[in-house]
Design an enzyme around this catalytic site. Structure first.
Site, PDB file in Angstrom:
ATOM      1  N   TYR A  84      36.963  66.822  26.225  1.00  0.00           N
ATOM      2  CA  TYR A  84      38.448  66.806  25.528  1.00  0.00           C
ATOM      3  C   TYR A  84      38.992  65.592  25.944  1.00  0.00           C
ATOM      4  O   TYR A  84      39.728  64.879  25.337  1.00  0.00           O
ATOM      5  CB  TYR A  84      39.087  68.128  25.848  1.00  0.00           C
ATOM      6  CG  TYR A  84      40.347  68.169  25.009  1.00  0.00           C
ATOM      7  CD1 TYR A  84      40.454  68.804  23.718  1.00  0.00           C
ATOM      8  CD2 TYR A  84      41.517  67.722  25.712  1.00  0.00           C
ATOM      9  CE1 TYR A  84      41.845  68.780  23.053  1.00  0.00           C
ATOM     10  CE2 TYR A  84      42.851  67.677  24.894  1.00  0.00           C
ATOM     11  CZ  TYR A  84      42.691  68.295  23.832  1.00  0.00           C
ATOM     12  OH  TYR A  84      44.178  68.379  22.990  1.00  0.00           O
ATOM     13  N   PHE A 108      50.704  49.245   1.201  1.00  0.00           N
ATOM     14  CA  PHE A 108      49.672  50.183   0.909  1.00  0.00           C
ATOM     15  C   PHE A 108      50.174  51.460   0.540  1.00  0.00           C
ATOM     16  O   PHE A 108      51.250  51.890   1.265  1.00  0.00           O
ATOM     17  CB  PHE A 108      48.770  50.272   1.659  1.00  0.00           C
ATOM     18  CG  PHE A 108      47.326  51.085   1.373  1.00  0.00           C
ATOM     19  CD1 PHE A 108      46.610  50.449   0.151  1.00  0.00           C
ATOM     20  CD2 PHE A 108      47.129  52.099   1.969  1.00  0.00           C
ATOM     21  CE1 PHE A 108      45.713  51.638  -0.168  1.00  0.00           C
ATOM     22  CE2 PHE A 108      46.202  53.025   1.360  1.00  0.00           C
ATOM     23  CZ  PHE A 108      45.569  52.692   0.475  1.00  0.00           C
ATOM     24  N   THR A 109      49.572  52.172  -0.187  1.00  0.00           N
ATOM     25  CA  THR A 109      50.404  53.789  -0.700  1.00  0.00           C
ATOM     26  C   THR A 109      50.606  54.549   0.468  1.00  0.00           C
ATOM     27  O   THR A 109      51.800  54.988   0.579  1.00  0.00           O
ATOM     28  CB  THR A 109      49.419  54.442  -1.560  1.00  0.00           C
ATOM     29  OG1 THR A 109      48.161  54.535  -0.896  1.00  0.00           O
ATOM     30  CG2 THR A 109      49.193  53.847  -2.985  1.00  0.00           C
ATOM     31  N   ASP A 160      47.684  45.104   9.620  1.00  0.00           N
ATOM     32  CA  ASP A 160      46.702  46.234   9.305  1.00  0.00           C
ATOM     33  C   ASP A 160      45.413  45.530   9.049  1.00  0.00           C
ATOM     34  O   ASP A 160      45.083  44.845   8.208  1.00  0.00           O
ATOM     35  CB  ASP A 160      47.306  46.771   8.050  1.00  0.00           C
ATOM     36  CG  ASP A 160      46.375  47.872   7.222  1.00  0.00           C
ATOM     37  OD1 ASP A 160      45.135  47.772   7.677  1.00  0.00           O
ATOM     38  OD2 ASP A 160      46.900  48.530   6.449  1.00  0.00           O
ATOM     39  N   LYS A 193      36.800  51.487   6.651  1.00  0.00           N
ATOM     40  CA  LYS A 193      36.302  50.516   6.059  1.00  0.00           C
ATOM     41  C   LYS A 193      35.520  49.159   6.704  1.00  0.00           C
ATOM     42  O   LYS A 193      34.242  49.517   6.843  1.00  0.00           O
ATOM     43  CB  LYS A 193      37.784  49.415   5.342  1.00  0.00           C
ATOM     44  CG  LYS A 193      38.509  50.623   4.367  1.00  0.00           C
ATOM     45  CD  LYS A 193      39.698  50.186   3.688  1.00  0.00           C
ATOM     46  CE  LYS A 193      40.273  51.007   2.763  1.00  0.00           C
ATOM     47  NZ  LYS A 193      40.122  50.495   1.378  1.00  0.00           N
ATOM     48  N   ARG A 209      44.952  51.922  -9.902  1.00  0.00           N
ATOM     49  CA  ARG A 209      45.911  51.062  -8.803  1.00  0.00           C
ATOM     50  C   ARG A 209      46.772  50.642  -9.892  1.00  0.00           C
ATOM     51  O   ARG A 209      46.895  49.328 -10.121  1.00  0.00           O
ATOM     52  CB  ARG A 209      45.072  50.000  -7.986  1.00  0.00           C
ATOM     53  CG  ARG A 209      43.955  50.722  -7.066  1.00  0.00           C
ATOM     54  CD  ARG A 209      44.387  51.401  -5.805  1.00  0.00           C
ATOM     55  NE  ARG A 209      45.304  52.588  -5.858  1.00  0.00           N
ATOM     56  CZ  ARG A 209      45.420  53.439  -4.601  1.00  0.00           C
ATOM     57  NH1 ARG A 209      44.879  53.101  -3.581  1.00  0.00           N
ATOM     58  NH2 ARG A 209      45.801  54.343  -4.975  1.00  0.00           N
ATOM     59  N   PHE A 263      49.187  60.323  -7.149  1.00  0.00           N
ATOM     60  CA  PHE A 263      47.919  59.757  -7.769  1.00  0.00           C
ATOM     61  C   PHE A 263      46.793  60.727  -7.303  1.00  0.00           C
ATOM     62  O   PHE A 263      45.507  60.747  -7.864  1.00  0.00           O
ATOM     63  CB  PHE A 263      47.721  58.253  -7.480  1.00  0.00           C
ATOM     64  CG  PHE A 263      47.473  57.879  -5.910  1.00  0.00           C
ATOM     65  CD1 PHE A 263      48.619  57.354  -5.225  1.00  0.00           C
ATOM     66  CD2 PHE A 263      46.310  58.048  -5.317  1.00  0.00           C
ATOM     67  CE1 PHE A 263      48.542  57.365  -3.944  1.00  0.00           C
ATOM     68  CE2 PHE A 263      46.142  57.710  -3.933  1.00  0.00           C
ATOM     69  CZ  PHE A 263      47.326  57.083  -3.092  1.00  0.00           C
TER      70      PHE A 263
END
Ligand code: F0G
Length: 482
Positions: A79, A131-132, A222, A265, A388, A454
Site C-alpha cells: 500500500y 480537452f473535454t 498535457d 495513450k 468530436r 457525450f
C-alpha cells in the site's frame, strides 16, 4: 515507421510481430442497426461484441509490449512504499528529467488535482485547445478556459505543420486583460486532441515560456500524446531531423514547469501522473493525492499498471514506437484522401479525423453532423468511431447548445493494433457511405446527462428513420448477412 517500396510509394510497416491476438466479430448490418438503436445513436453505448474495428479511442486500447507484460508480473502491491512506484519514479527522472512524481488513476484525475490546487473562481486558464475532461474540471473549479490557437488551427484541410501552436499575441492580450495573478497557469496540449491531434512546435513552446515566466505564471504540458508530438517535431520542425525522440521529449520537459498525462495513450497503459521539478508546485498538489486518488506511491493505479508504465515511458521514446500510430494514421488519411473523403490534414496523432461538416453538408450543426456520421459509419461498417463535435460540448448555463468549432468523426488508431487491411476496409466502407451520404440525416437528444453528455446521452434520428434506410441500402448492395 514507414517504409518506401520499390515503386516509390510508402506504407506503414510494423516493427514488431504479433504474439497474442483477440478475436473480433463482424455482425451483419441488421444487427448493427439494432445495436446502434439500442445505444441511442451514441457509439459510446455500444457493446464490444457488436464492434468489428474499435476506433473509438486510442486510450487504454493499445497493444502492450512483451516487456510491459513481463514487468506487470513483478509488481509490488504494498500500500505504501511500493517498489513499483520507485521504478516509475526512476523512469520519469531518466526520460522527463523531473524529480517529483505523483501517480494518479488516469489523466482526468491529474486535471482534477490541478484544478483543485490552482484554478480559483475568476481565474483564466489559457491553452492551445481544450480537452473535454480538462474543461469540465477547470470549469467546475470556477475557472475560464481560453483557447488561444492560431489562425491555422481550425482549417481542416491544411499543410500547416503545427496547428497546435499557441497564438502569442492572443496569449499576451488575455494575460494583460485578466492580470497575471488571475491566470492559474498556461496549458499546452501535446497534439490537440479535439482539433485533429495536431502538434505544437518546440519553438512555440519556448516562446510561450518566455512570455509567461517573467510574469510568474507556470507552464503545464498535457503530455498524454507526448511521444507523437515529439515525433512530429522530429519530422516537421527544422533543426530536429536528427534529434532522438528521447532528446526532444527531454527538451519539451525542460521548457515546461510541470507535465501531467494520461498514461493510456503514448505510454500504452491505464494510469496517469503529474511530474515536475518545481518543489513548490509538487508540494501544493501532493496533500490532495491521498484524498482523491490513493497513497503517494500508487495514486489509484494498480501496481501492475505502474510497472508497465515505467517500461512504457522508456519504450515510447523509441522511434518505431513513437511513430507506430502516427505513420498508420498518415497511411489511413492518405487512403481516404485518394477516395475523395474530406479529412483533417496534415495527419495528426491518435486518429484519422473525418470532416463531418463537409461529408454531410446538408445536416445542420444543430442536428449534430459528427454524431450522425459516427452512427452511419458504424451501421455501414461495424467500425466504432467517436463524435468530436457539438455533442461533445456541454450546454451553457442557460441551457443552450454550444456549437463546436469543428464537427469531426474521429477514427482512432490505437497503437500497434490494426493493420493495412483494416484501414483499406475502413476506407472502402467510408467511400460507399460517401456515395450514399444524402441518406444520412440529423440527430436529436432524448436523454441527456448534465455534464460530459457525450458519454451517456441518447439520441434518435430527427426526421425519417434514416438509419433503417441506410441499412437497407447497404444490404441491397452487399447482400444479406454483410
Ligand atoms: N488530456 C488529453 C489530451 C486526452 O486526450 C485525454 C483523454 C485526457 C487528458 C484525459 O485522460 O482519459 O486518462 O482521464 N483522452 C481520451 C480520448 C479519453 O479518447 O481521447 P484520461
Amino acid at each position: 515507421m514507414s517504409i518506401r517500396l520499390s515503386n516509390g510509394s510508402e506504407i506503414p510497416i510494423e516493427m514488431h510481430k504479433v504474439r497474442i491476438v483477440q478475436k473480433v466479430r463482424l455482425a451483419p448490418v441488421r444487427d448493427r442497426l439494432r445495436a446502434m438503436e439500442d445505444a441511442g445513436y451514441n457509439t459510446f453505448l455500444l457493446r464490444s461484441r457488436d464492434i468489428f474495428l474499435d476506433m473509438l479511442t486510442d486510450s487504454g486500447t493499445n497493444a502492450m509490449s512483451d516487456n510491459q507484460l513481463a514487468a506487470m508480473m513483478q509488481s509490488d502491491d504494498a500500500y505504501a512504499g511500493s517498489e513499483s512506484f520507485y521504478k516509475l519514479e526512476e523512469s520519469v527522472r531518466e526520460i522527463f528529467g523531473y524529480q517529483y512524481v505523483l501517480p494518479c488513476h488516469q489523466g482526468r484525475a491529474a486535471e482534477h488535482l490541478l484544478a483543485k490546487t490552482f484554478v480559483k473562481p475568476g481565474h483564466i486558464v489559457p491553452m492551445n485547445y481544450h480537452f473535454t475532461t480538462t474543461k469540465a474540471h477547470f470549469d467546475l473549479a470556477g475557472g475560464k478556459v481560453l483557447e488561444l490557437y492560431g489562425p491555422e488551427a481550425l482549417v481542416t484541410e491544411s499543410s500547416f505543420p503545427f496547428k497546435g501552436n499557441m497564438d502569442l499575441g492572443r496569449l499576451k492580450d488575455a494575460i494583460d486583460e485578466a492580470g497575471p495573478a488571475n491566470v492559474s497557469f498556461v496549458r499546452m496540449e501535446a497534439t490537440t486532441n479535439l482539433i485533429g491531434g495536431q502538434p505544437f512546435s518546440l519553438e512555440n513552446l519556448r516562446q510561450v515560456k518566455a512570455l509567461v515566466e517573467p510574469l510568474g505564471i507556470f507552464l503545464v504540458v498535457d503530455g498524454s500524446l507526448i511521444s507523437e508530438n515529439a515525433y512530429f517535431i522530429r519530422q516537421r520542425e527544422p533543426g530536429y531531423e536528427n534529434t532522438s525522440i528521447r532528446d526532444i521529449i527531454r527538451e519539451i520537459m525542460s521548457v515546461a514547469d510541470l507535465c501531467y498525462l494520461s498514461g493510456r495513450k503514448s505510454c500504452s497503459v491505464r494510469g496517469g501522473m503529474i511530474a515536475t521539478n518545481r518543489k513548490d508546485l509538487h508540494e501544493a498538489i501532493r496533500p490532495w493525492l491521498p484524498v482523491y486518488e490513493g497513497f503517494y506511491t500508487y495514486g489509484g493505479m494498480s501496481s501492475k499498471e505502474i510497472e508497465a508504465m515505467a517500461v512504457g515511458i522508456r519504450e515510447m521514446t523509441e522511434l518505431e514506437v513513437a511513430g507506430a500510430s502516427a505513420d498508420a494514421i498518415k497511411y489511413f488519411v492518405g487512403l481516404l484522401q485518394t477516395k475523395g473523403i474530406p479529412v483533417v490534414t496534415p495527419p495528426g496523432g491518435l486518429a484519422c479525423h473525418v470532416d463531418a461538416m463537409r461529408f454531410i453538408d446538408h445536416v445542420p450543426q444543430s442536428e449534430y453532423p459528427a454524431g450522425a456520421l459516427a452512427a452511419a459509419v458504424y451501421i455501414t461498417s461495424g467500425i466504432r468511431g467517436m463524435e468530436r463535435g457539438s455533442v461533445s460540448m456541454d450546454r451553457d448555463k442557460d441551457g443552450n447548445d454550444v456549437p463546436s468549432d469543428m464537427e469531426l468523426l474521429r477514427l482512432a488508431v490505437p497503437r500497434r493494433v490494426y493493420t493495412m487491411s483494416h484501414f483499406q476496409y475502413a476506407a472502402d466502407r467510408l467511400r460507399w457511405l460517401y456515395d450514399h451520404r444524402k441518406m444520412i440525416g440529423g440527430l436529436e437528444f432524448y436523454e441527456e446527462p448534465p455534464v460530459l453528455r457525450f458519454f451517456g446521452g441518447k439520441m434518435k434520428p430527427t426526421k425519417s428513420d434514416w438509419g433503417l434506410a441506410l441499412a437497407q441500402a447497404f444490404e441491397d448492395h452487399f447482400g444479406p448477412g454483410c
